[in-house]
Design a protein around this motif. Structure first.
Motif, PDB file in Angstrom:
ATOM      1  N   TYR A 159       0.821  -1.212   0.000  1.00  0.00           N
ATOM      2  CA  TYR A 159       0.000   0.000   0.000  1.00  0.00           C
ATOM      3  C   TYR A 159       0.856   1.264   0.000  1.00  0.00           C
ATOM      4  CZ  TYR A 159      -3.582   3.212   1.898  1.00  0.00           C
ATOM      5  OH  TYR A 159      -4.451   4.260   2.121  1.00  0.00           O
ATOM      6  N   ALA A 160       1.918   1.275   0.829  1.00  0.00           N
ATOM      7  CA  ALA A 160       2.737   2.475   1.005  1.00  0.00           C
ATOM      8  C   ALA A 160       3.424   2.893  -0.282  1.00  0.00           C
ATOM      9  CB  ALA A 160       3.776   2.245   2.094  1.00  0.00           C
ATOM     10  N   LEU A 161       3.871   1.929  -1.080  1.00  0.00           N
ATOM     11  CA  LEU A 161       4.590   2.267  -2.312  1.00  0.00           C
ATOM     12  C   LEU A 161       3.708   3.039  -3.269  1.00  0.00           C
ATOM     13  CD1 LEU A 161       7.167   1.991  -4.030  1.00  0.00           C
ATOM     14  CD2 LEU A 161       6.209  -0.135  -4.929  1.00  0.00           C
ATOM     15  N   TYR A 162       2.460   2.614  -3.406  1.00  0.00           N
ATOM     16  CA  TYR A 162       1.574   3.257  -4.366  1.00  0.00           C
ATOM     17  C   TYR A 162       0.981   4.549  -3.835  1.00  0.00           C
ATOM     18  CZ  TYR A 162       2.286  -0.873  -7.093  1.00  0.00           C
ATOM     19  OH  TYR A 162       2.894  -1.865  -7.816  1.00  0.00           O
ATOM     20  N   VAL A 163       0.805   4.645  -2.528  1.00  0.00           N
ATOM     21  CA  VAL A 163       0.390   5.928  -1.942  1.00  0.00           C
ATOM     22  C   VAL A 163       1.455   6.978  -2.207  1.00  0.00           C
ATOM     23  CG1 VAL A 163      -0.009   7.144   0.231  1.00  0.00           C
ATOM     24  CG2 VAL A 163      -1.147   4.959  -0.194  1.00  0.00           C
ATOM     25  N   ASN A 164       2.717   6.610  -1.986  1.00  0.00           N
ATOM     26  CA  ASN A 164       3.814   7.540  -2.249  1.00  0.00           C
ATOM     27  C   ASN A 164       3.886   7.919  -3.722  1.00  0.00           C
ATOM     28  OD1 ASN A 164       6.946   7.153  -3.362  1.00  0.00           O
ATOM     29  ND2 ASN A 164       6.651   8.822  -1.910  1.00  0.00           N
ATOM     30  N   LEU A 165       3.729   6.939  -4.591  1.00  0.00           N
ATOM     31  CA  LEU A 165       3.844   7.183  -6.024  1.00  0.00           C
ATOM     32  C   LEU A 165       2.868   8.255  -6.488  1.00  0.00           C
ATOM     33  CD1 LEU A 165       5.242   6.064  -8.659  1.00  0.00           C
ATOM     34  CD2 LEU A 165       3.203   4.649  -8.932  1.00  0.00           C
ATOM     35  N   TYR A 166       1.602   8.104  -6.094  1.00  0.00           N
ATOM     36  CA  TYR A 166       0.590   9.037  -6.592  1.00  0.00           C
ATOM     37  C   TYR A 166       0.496  10.302  -5.749  1.00  0.00           C
ATOM     38  CZ  TYR A 166      -0.615   5.388  -9.831  1.00  0.00           C
ATOM     39  OH  TYR A 166      -0.534   4.457 -10.841  1.00  0.00           O
ATOM     40  N   CYS A 167       0.860  10.232  -4.474  1.00  0.00           N
ATOM     41  CA  CYS A 167       0.960  11.473  -3.693  1.00  0.00           C
ATOM     42  C   CYS A 167       2.064  12.357  -4.257  1.00  0.00           C
ATOM     43  CB  CYS A 167       1.247  11.156  -2.225  1.00  0.00           C
ATOM     44  SG  CYS A 167      -0.217  10.798  -1.233  1.00  0.00           S
ATOM     45  N   SER A 168       3.186  11.761  -4.644  1.00  0.00           N
ATOM     46  CA  SER A 168       4.286  12.533  -5.229  1.00  0.00           C
ATOM     47  C   SER A 168       3.822  13.245  -6.499  1.00  0.00           C
ATOM     48  CB  SER A 168       5.459  11.607  -5.558  1.00  0.00           C
ATOM     49  OG  SER A 168       6.042  11.088  -4.382  1.00  0.00           O
ATOM     50  N   ILE A 169       3.087  12.540  -7.338  1.00  0.00           N
ATOM     51  CA  ILE A 169       2.601  13.145  -8.575  1.00  0.00           C
ATOM     52  C   ILE A 169       1.697  14.328  -8.277  1.00  0.00           C
ATOM     53  CG2 ILE A 169       1.131  12.754 -10.590  1.00  0.00           C
ATOM     54  CD1 ILE A 169       2.220   9.899 -10.700  1.00  0.00           C
ATOM     55  N   TYR A 170       0.781  14.156  -7.339  1.00  0.00           N
ATOM     56  CA  TYR A 170      -0.176  15.229  -7.039  1.00  0.00           C
ATOM     57  C   TYR A 170       0.472  16.389  -6.288  1.00  0.00           C
ATOM     58  CZ  TYR A 170      -4.531  13.382  -8.862  1.00  0.00           C
ATOM     59  OH  TYR A 170      -5.538  12.977  -9.707  1.00  0.00           O
ATOM     60  N   PHE A 171       1.406  16.106  -5.392  1.00  0.00           N
ATOM     61  CA  PHE A 171       2.100  17.205  -4.715  1.00  0.00           C
ATOM     62  C   PHE A 171       2.940  18.008  -5.709  1.00  0.00           C
ATOM     63  CE2 PHE A 171       1.797  14.666  -0.590  1.00  0.00           C
ATOM     64  CZ  PHE A 171       0.770  15.464  -0.107  1.00  0.00           C
ATOM     65  N   MET A 172       3.565  17.332  -6.670  1.00  0.00           N
ATOM     66  CA  MET A 172       4.316  18.047  -7.707  1.00  0.00           C
ATOM     67  C   MET A 172       3.385  18.911  -8.549  1.00  0.00           C
ATOM     68  SD  MET A 172       7.160  15.329  -9.058  1.00  0.00           S
ATOM     69  CE  MET A 172       8.434  14.698  -7.952  1.00  0.00           C
ATOM     70  N   ALA A 173       2.200  18.402  -8.825  1.00  0.00           N
ATOM     71  CA  ALA A 173       1.224  19.197  -9.578  1.00  0.00           C
ATOM     72  C   ALA A 173       0.818  20.437  -8.776  1.00  0.00           C
ATOM     73  CB  ALA A 173       0.004  18.349  -9.909  1.00  0.00           C
ATOM     74  N   ALA A 174       0.597  20.268  -7.472  1.00  0.00           N
ATOM     75  CA  ALA A 174       0.222  21.404  -6.624  1.00  0.00           C
ATOM     76  C   ALA A 174       1.348  22.435  -6.550  1.00  0.00           C
ATOM     77  CB  ALA A 174      -0.130  20.907  -5.220  1.00  0.00           C
ATOM     78  N   MET A 175       2.585  21.971  -6.448  1.00  0.00           N
ATOM     79  CA  MET A 175       3.724  22.876  -6.426  1.00  0.00           C
ATOM     80  C   MET A 175       3.847  23.624  -7.749  1.00  0.00           C
ATOM     81  SD  MET A 175       6.269  20.201  -4.492  1.00  0.00           S
ATOM     82  CE  MET A 175       7.762  21.158  -4.425  1.00  0.00           C
ATOM     83  N   SER A 176       3.564  22.949  -8.842  1.00  0.00           N
ATOM     84  CA  SER A 176       3.642  23.586 -10.164  1.00  0.00           C
ATOM     85  C   SER A 176       2.574  24.654 -10.310  1.00  0.00           C
ATOM     86  CB  SER A 176       3.477  22.519 -11.260  1.00  0.00           C
ATOM     87  OG  SER A 176       4.481  21.538 -11.161  1.00  0.00           O
ATOM     88  N   VAL A 177       1.359  24.379  -9.819  1.00  0.00           N
ATOM     89  CA  VAL A 177       0.294  25.380  -9.865  1.00  0.00           C
ATOM     90  C   VAL A 177       0.664  26.590  -9.018  1.00  0.00           C
ATOM     91  CG1 VAL A 177      -2.102  25.848  -9.222  1.00  0.00           C
ATOM     92  CG2 VAL A 177      -1.523  23.698 -10.363  1.00  0.00           C
ATOM     93  N   THR A 178       1.260  26.335  -7.851  1.00  0.00           N
ATOM     94  CA  THR A 178       1.685  27.433  -6.971  1.00  0.00           C
ATOM     95  C   THR A 178       2.711  28.330  -7.654  1.00  0.00           C
ATOM     96  OG1 THR A 178       1.279  26.082  -5.010  1.00  0.00           O
ATOM     97  CG2 THR A 178       2.723  27.987  -4.749  1.00  0.00           C
ATOM     98  N   ARG A 179       3.700  27.711  -8.285  1.00  0.00           N
ATOM     99  CA  ARG A 179       4.721  28.488  -8.992  1.00  0.00           C
ATOM    100  C   ARG A 179       4.120  29.225 -10.193  1.00  0.00           C
ATOM    101  NH1 ARG A 179       9.114  29.305  -6.355  1.00  0.00           N
ATOM    102  NH2 ARG A 179      10.057  27.241  -6.429  1.00  0.00           N
ATOM    103  N   PHE A 180       3.186  28.583 -10.880  1.00  0.00           N
ATOM    104  CA  PHE A 180       2.507  29.198 -12.023  1.00  0.00           C
ATOM    105  C   PHE A 180       1.773  30.468 -11.603  1.00  0.00           C
ATOM    106  CE2 PHE A 180      -1.603  29.598 -14.218  1.00  0.00           C
ATOM    107  CZ  PHE A 180      -1.185  29.820 -15.529  1.00  0.00           C
ATOM    108  N   LEU A 181       0.999  30.394 -10.524  1.00  0.00           N
ATOM    109  CA  LEU A 181       0.252  31.557 -10.057  1.00  0.00           C
ATOM    110  C   LEU A 181       1.194  32.671  -9.598  1.00  0.00           C
ATOM    111  CD1 LEU A 181      -2.601  29.811  -8.014  1.00  0.00           C
ATOM    112  CD2 LEU A 181      -2.800  30.936 -10.244  1.00  0.00           C
ATOM    113  N   VAL A 224      -1.887  18.972 -16.189  1.00  0.00           N
ATOM    114  CA  VAL A 224      -1.903  20.202 -15.395  1.00  0.00           C
ATOM    115  C   VAL A 224      -0.498  20.763 -15.263  1.00  0.00           C
ATOM    116  CG1 VAL A 224      -2.325  21.131 -13.078  1.00  0.00           C
ATOM    117  CG2 VAL A 224      -3.994  19.582 -14.124  1.00  0.00           C
ATOM    118  N   ILE A 225       0.479  19.895 -14.996  1.00  0.00           N
ATOM    119  CA  ILE A 225       1.870  20.323 -14.861  1.00  0.00           C
ATOM    120  C   ILE A 225       2.382  20.921 -16.164  1.00  0.00           C
ATOM    121  CG2 ILE A 225       4.227  19.437 -14.612  1.00  0.00           C
ATOM    122  CD1 ILE A 225       3.141  17.528 -12.478  1.00  0.00           C
ATOM    123  N   LEU A 226       2.100  20.272 -17.283  1.00  0.00           N
ATOM    124  CA  LEU A 226       2.572  20.767 -18.584  1.00  0.00           C
ATOM    125  C   LEU A 226       1.945  22.116 -18.922  1.00  0.00           C
ATOM    126  CD1 LEU A 226       2.571  17.498 -20.741  1.00  0.00           C
ATOM    127  CD2 LEU A 226       4.530  18.676 -19.733  1.00  0.00           C
TER     128      LEU A 226
END
Length: 349
Positions: free
Chosen positions: A107-129, A210-212
């Motif tokens: 469970y932990a491996l896949y939670v990390n995998l997709y949390c990382s993707i979504y946190f990177m997307a959130a960071m990208s939106v923050t930098r974009f704004l 979203v990131i792109l």
């Protein structure tokens, strides 16, 4: 939402039921035990140090800081379970850690995998704004809203990944040994293909688009506003560094894994495959999952090179430690004879 399987062990079940192809168990055990050990070491050191810096300098908090903190926690939770996988493959596929840890480690491996993707997307939106809409950004992006976004990501990913908690250790009827991370039965492949497409769309393609879009807007703004960019060299350079690191992480870790997983699941539905094709696909499972797990080693680069003031935080923490150390030394410094005599003279008679 995510497929109820562990990709790394889709190397034995369905394919070996169809033909007696040579086993890749020795290759699998050696590669996984080696790479998971390396990822554990680098991930613990890099993310552990980053987490210490972020916590010690929490007074300098910002929305970007909140996302970095949550990403570091996600990575640490993942790498702390990898030693269980290392032990499993060192023992050549024998699981002795119990049913609960079998479920959690998958469970932990896949939670990390997709949390990382979504946190990177959130960071990208923050930098974009911050770059494209700097005035509106002051009103839209606050620390409290960033915390709410992080909470939403955790709840969404943890709930969506819950199917991994439904399957635990299994007993091999031939060897009487317990197994973990084993593949599903042949009759469940079609369902897994459907679940894989859902996870591919919502777990990878949507946040990646979203990131792109954010990066395209950042680059366009930096190129069209040359004078502004010159005045804000630091902001622009941090944005470019983040773009490079995030895209490299996606190209190295996330993209190969999701492509290979989709190809492999569709490959399992075929009956006209040869042994050489099956072995090649099975080995690609091993390689791409190692790359996916390695995303936790790339994230510290994101903190150091593009995090808002992360290096300043390190310097501030270092100065604070030196100051505290100097104060303790002054308190422990022995009193000289002159100071002792002077103190005696100052005492009231």
């Amino acid at each position: 939402m995510w497929p109820q399987m562990d990709q790394e062990n889709l190397t034995n079940g369905v394919e070996n039921n169809q033909t007696d192809c040579p086993s890749i168990d020795d290759f699998r055990n050696q590669v996984y035990s080696t790479f998971y050990s390396l990822i554990t070491l680098l991930g613990l050191v890099g993310n552990g140090f980053a987490l210490v810096v972020l916590i010690r300098t929490h007074r300098q908090s910002s929305p970007f800081h909140v996302y970095m903190l949550n990403l570091a926690v996600s990575d640490l939770l993942c790498v702390m379970t990898l030693p269980l996988r290392v032990l499993y493959y060192v023992k050549k596929g024998e699981w002795n850690q119990g049913d609960f840890l079998c479920r959690i480690s998958s469970y932990a491996l896949y939670v990390n995998l997709y949390c990382s993707i979504y946190f990177m997307a959130a960071m990208s939106v923050t930098r974009f704004l911050a770059i494209v809409f700097p005035v509106q950004n002051l009103r839209l992006m606050t620390e409290n809203r960033a915390r709410l976004v992080c909470l939403g990501i955790w709840v969404f990913i943890c709930f969506s990944s819950s199917p991994f908690l439904m399957s635990g250790q299994l007993k091999d009827p031939v060897t009487n040994k317990f197994k973990c991370f084993e593949p599903p039965r042949a009759d469940g492949v079609k369902r897994l293909v459907m679940l894989n497409y859902l996870s591919l769309v919502f777990g990878f393609i949507l946040p990646f688009v979203v990131i792109l879009v954010c990066y395209a807007g950042i680059i366009h703004t930096l190129l069209s506003r040359k004078h502004t960019a010159r005045r804000n060299v630091g902001t622009g350079s941090k944005a470019i560094r983040m773009i490079v690191i995030v895209l490299l992480t996606f190209l190295i870790s996330f993209l190969p894994y999701h492509i290979q997983r989709t190809v492999h699941l569709n490959f399992l539905s075929r009956t006209d495959t040869t042994c050489s094709e099956k072995i090649a696909v099975q080995k690609s499972v091993v390689v791409t999952l190692c790359l996916a797990a390695a995303n936790s080693c790339f994230d510290p680069l994101l903190y150091f090179f593009s995090g808002e003031g992360f290096r300043n935080r390190m310097s501030s923490m270092r100065r604070s430690n030196m100051s505290n150390h100097a104060d303790r030394l002054n308190q422990l410094k022995p009193i000289t004879c002159a100071e002792f005599v002077e103190g005696q003279q100052l005492k009231p008679s």
